[in-house]
Scaffold this motif. Structure first.
Motif, PDB file in Angstrom:
ATOM      1  N   ALA A  23       0.837  -1.204   0.000  1.00 31.20           N
ATOM      2  CA  ALA A  23       0.000   0.000   0.000  1.00 31.20           C
ATOM      3  C   ALA A  23       0.868   1.249   0.000  1.00 31.20           C
ATOM      4  CB  ALA A  23      -0.914  -0.007   1.204  1.00 31.20           C
ATOM      5  N   HIS A  24       0.435   2.244  -0.759  1.00 28.09           N
ATOM      6  CA  HIS A  24       1.139   3.522  -0.807  1.00 28.09           C
ATOM      7  C   HIS A  24       0.454   4.496   0.137  1.00 28.09           C
ATOM      8  CE1 HIS A  24       3.627   2.438  -4.198  1.00 28.09           C
ATOM      9  NE2 HIS A  24       2.566   1.945  -4.803  1.00 28.09           N
ATOM     10  N   PRO A  25       1.194   5.415   0.715  1.00 28.61           N
ATOM     11  CA  PRO A  25       0.532   6.418   1.559  1.00 28.61           C
ATOM     12  C   PRO A  25      -0.384   7.305   0.725  1.00 28.61           C
ATOM     13  CG  PRO A  25       2.864   6.944   1.260  1.00 28.61           C
ATOM     14  CD  PRO A  25       2.638   5.594   0.663  1.00 28.61           C
ATOM     15  N   GLU A  26      -1.476   7.706   1.311  1.00 29.92           N
ATOM     16  CA  GLU A  26      -2.436   8.539   0.593  1.00 29.92           C
ATOM     17  C   GLU A  26      -1.858   9.931   0.355  1.00 29.92           C
ATOM     18  OE1 GLU A  26      -6.992  10.086   1.245  1.00 29.92           O
ATOM     19  OE2 GLU A  26      -6.346   8.213   2.161  1.00 29.92           O
ATOM     20  N   ARG A  27      -2.157  10.484  -0.808  1.00 29.13           N
ATOM     21  CA  ARG A  27      -1.682  11.822  -1.158  1.00 29.13           C
ATOM     22  C   ARG A  27      -2.333  12.837  -0.229  1.00 29.13           C
ATOM     23  NH1 ARG A  27      -3.183  15.839  -4.967  1.00 29.13           N
ATOM     24  NH2 ARG A  27      -5.051  14.686  -5.439  1.00 29.13           N
ATOM     25  N   PRO A  28      -1.573  13.805   0.292  1.00 26.68           N
ATOM     26  CA  PRO A  28      -2.174  14.792   1.191  1.00 26.68           C
ATOM     27  C   PRO A  28      -3.182  15.676   0.463  1.00 26.68           C
ATOM     28  CG  PRO A  28       0.077  15.399   0.658  1.00 26.68           C
ATOM     29  CD  PRO A  28      -0.150  14.035   0.082  1.00 26.68           C
ATOM     30  N   TRP A  33      -6.109  24.455  -3.498  1.00 35.50           N
ATOM     31  CA  TRP A  33      -5.647  24.180  -4.858  1.00 35.50           C
ATOM     32  C   TRP A  33      -6.245  22.886  -5.408  1.00 35.50           C
ATOM     33  CZ3 TRP A  33      -4.063  28.578  -6.182  1.00 35.50           C
ATOM     34  CH2 TRP A  33      -3.364  29.387  -5.306  1.00 35.50           C
ATOM     35  N   GLU A  34      -7.013  22.177  -4.579  1.00 32.41           N
ATOM     36  CA  GLU A  34      -7.617  20.911  -5.007  1.00 32.41           C
ATOM     37  C   GLU A  34      -8.715  21.149  -6.047  1.00 32.41           C
ATOM     38  OE1 GLU A  34      -7.551  16.877  -4.988  1.00 32.41           O
ATOM     39  OE2 GLU A  34      -6.341  18.084  -3.637  1.00 32.41           O
ATOM     40  N   HIS A  35      -9.337  22.322  -6.028  1.00 31.04           N
ATOM     41  CA  HIS A  35     -10.454  22.618  -6.931  1.00 31.04           C
ATOM     42  C   HIS A  35     -10.144  23.893  -7.717  1.00 31.04           C
ATOM     43  CE1 HIS A  35     -12.627  19.529  -4.817  1.00 31.04           C
ATOM     44  NE2 HIS A  35     -12.291  20.108  -3.690  1.00 31.04           N
TER      45      HIS A  35
END
Length: 62
Positions: A23-28, A33-35
């Protein structure tokens, strides 16, 4: 010969060091800037307001 692992069947992938299957760590969260469409729409709305201001000034509406 006791240290030798059992052969892997042909249809399976053998385990490897540094495998990406873990499993990879979730992206912060990107925060504001997400939208980016929110910012684009605000800029476009401001541009329309400025254009209307100039249109009314040229047309004598204000």
């Amino acid at each position: 010969m006791a240290d030798r692992p059992a052969p892997t069947p042909p249809e399976e992938t053998p385990p490897a060091e540094g495998s990406t299957s873990s499993a990879h760590p979730e992206r912060p969260d990107g925060g504001v800037w997400e939208h980016p469409m929110v910012w684009v729409s605000l800029i476009a709305f401001g541009a329309v307001l400025v254009a209307l201001l100039f249109a009314f000034r040229v047309g004598g509406g204000l």
